[in-house]
Write an enzyme that holds these catalytic residues in place. Structure first.
Site, PDB file in Angstrom:
ATOM      1  NE  ARG A 167      -1.944  -1.859   2.750  1.00  0.00           N
ATOM      2  CZ  ARG A 167      -2.093  -3.063   2.245  1.00  0.00           C
ATOM      3  NH1 ARG A 167      -3.048  -3.343   1.410  1.00  0.00           N
ATOM      4  NH2 ARG A 167      -1.268  -4.047   2.574  1.00  0.00           N
ATOM      5  CB  THR A 168       3.262   2.639   2.413  1.00  0.00           C
ATOM      6  OG1 THR A 168       2.430   2.252   3.506  1.00  0.00           O
ATOM      7  CG2 THR A 168       3.858   3.989   2.707  1.00  0.00           C
TER       8      THR A 168
ATOM      9  CE  LYS B  30      26.858  -3.807  -5.892  1.00  0.00           C
ATOM     10  NZ  LYS B  30      27.135  -2.838  -6.971  1.00  0.00           N
TER      11      LYS B  30
ATOM     12  NE  ARG C  51       7.070   0.901   5.004  1.00  0.00           N
ATOM     13  CZ  ARG C  51       5.836   0.398   5.007  1.00  0.00           C
ATOM     14  NH1 ARG C  51       5.645  -0.874   4.732  1.00  0.00           N
ATOM     15  NH2 ARG C  51       4.803   1.165   5.269  1.00  0.00           N
TER      16      ARG C  51
ATOM     17  CG  HIS D 155       3.598   4.260   8.749  1.00  0.00           C
ATOM     18  ND1 HIS D 155       3.710   5.098   7.639  1.00  0.00           N
ATOM     19  CD2 HIS D 155       3.189   3.061   8.268  1.00  0.00           C
ATOM     20  CE1 HIS D 155       3.364   4.421   6.560  1.00  0.00           C
ATOM     21  NE2 HIS D 155       3.047   3.180   6.906  1.00  0.00           N
TER      22      HIS D 155
HETATM   23  C1  NCD Z   1       1.417  -0.675   8.283  1.00  0.00           C
HETATM   24  C2  NCD Z   1       2.921  -0.574   8.416  1.00  0.00           C
HETATM   25  O1  NCD Z   1       3.654  -0.829   7.463  1.00  0.00           O
HETATM   26  O2  NCD Z   1       3.333  -0.228   9.508  1.00  0.00           O
HETATM   27  N1  NCD Z   1       0.992  -0.846   6.964  1.00  0.00           N
HETATM   28  C3  NCD Z   1       0.891   0.232   6.132  1.00  0.00           C
HETATM   29  O3  NCD Z   1       1.793   1.003   5.957  1.00  0.00           O
HETATM   30  N2  NCD Z   1      -0.295   0.431   5.551  1.00  0.00           N
HETATM   31  C4  NCD Z   1       0.818  -1.662   9.217  1.00  0.00           C
HETATM   32  C5  NCD Z   1       1.291  -3.086   9.130  1.00  0.00           C
HETATM   33  O4  NCD Z   1       2.179  -3.433   8.350  1.00  0.00           O
HETATM   34  O5  NCD Z   1       0.725  -3.888   9.869  1.00  0.00           O
END
Ligand code: NCD
Length: 304
Positions: free
Chosen positions: A51-52, A80, A101, A130
């Site tokens: 999703r993100t 590396k 991320r 997040h």
């Molecule tokens: C969340 C995350 O990555 O922290 N998901 C997301 O970004 N939509 C929650 C999760 O992974 O459970």
């Protein structure tokens, strides 16, 4: 230049501006479809995401921009032995803005200290924060509840490692009369550091969802964060501790909304999806609009 590393990097007024930009984008998307012509987003995902990552990439494409990056640390030079700081210094020569991320807490903050002219967006740093999920969550709450004050929100599941919960709790704690109910087994309780700024009278902790579900305006369900457990036995023991089903929902208010950052595993029974209080799929759409507004805002701050 501005970054978004944690939710409190934006003031309440700055969030309000973002929200009205979201309203404008939803009302007239075509007016924004060239905002990022000739601009590049670096999408650096050192940890898995569906999703993100896709939400950021879609947001940039819908603004007319382009995307570079990777979705798997295994294909980046970190294998590396390259340091994150070096990777970021290089990417800064290519891209205008960066969403990243990383499995390590503090990685995005470090990146923001290294760059000179590229806004960094934290798309999740380990079990820490997040903030762009918080943006999705706030836009969804604003849409369905029309306010942030005078709400009771229950966070249920893995409050220890759930970074989306840490960030949303910090963001909501700035509004008036917000009550928090932290619902988890003892082993997955909300860490002290994320409770320390919440007044004692504004939160309580319990391990029973049924006992408190009737008090909630918002129920925020979460996945038990398997990847952050040291012991797989412990994960197996805790993973199905809470399951939201139709039976439990009978005790909830008619206008309570159910949020979940997704992905869902077993914590919400599929039978709940058709309940009109379940808004977790709409939440993903608001997340995309929120990221569009965020990219615009950070690129404008950079040009100023
Ligand atoms: C969340 C995350 O990555 O922290 N998901 C997301 O970004 N939509 C929650 C999760 O992974 O459970």
């Amino acid at each position: 230049m501005k970054h978004l590393i944690e939710p409190l990097d934006f003031t309440i007024e700055e969030y309000e501006k973002l929200f009205s930009l979201v309203d404008d984008i939803i009302a007239k998307p075509e007016e924004f479809s060239h905002f990022c012509d000739n601009k590049l987003l670096a999408s650096l995902f050192f940890e898995p995401s569906t999703r993100t990552r896709l939400s950021f990439e879609t947001a940039m494409e819908r603004l007319g921009g382009k995307v570079i990056g990777f979705s798997d640390a295994g294909v980046s030079s970190s294998t590396k032995g390259e340091t994150l700081a070096d990777t970021i210094r290089v990417i800064e020569n290519y891209a205008d803005i960066c969403a990243m991320r990383h499995p390590k807490e503090g990685a995005a903050l470090l990146a923001s200290k290294v760059v000179k002219n590229m806004p960094i967006i934290n798309a999740g740093d380990g079990g820490h924060e997040h903030p762009t999920q918080t943006l999705a969550d706030l836009i969804t709450i604003r849409h369905y509840k029309g306010r942030f004050d005078n709400l009771t929100i229950g966070f249920c599941g893995d409050l220890k490692f759930g970074r989306t919960i840490h960030s949303l709790a910090r963001a909501l704690n700035r509004y008036k009369n917000v009550k928090f109910i932290f619902i988890s087994p003892e082993e997955l309780k909300m860490p002290e550091v994320f409770k320390q700024n919440i007044k004692k009278e504004n939160y309580k902790e319990t391990d029973s969802l049924v006992d408190v579900i009737g008090d909630l305006d918002i129920l925020y369900m979460s996945r038990v964060q398997k990847e952050r457990f040291v012991s797989s036995d412990e994960y197996e023991r805790l993973k199905d501790f809470f399951i939201l089903d139709r039976e439990k929902l009978k005790h909830a208010k008619d206008d309570m909304i159910i949020l979940h950052p997704l992905p869902r595993v077993n914590e919400i029974a599929p039978e709940v999806d058709s309940d009109e209080r379940a808004v977790y799929f709409q939440q993903t759409k608001f997340g995309m609009f929120g990221r569009m507004a965020l990219i615009i805002t950070l690129l404008e701050a950079k040009n100023d």
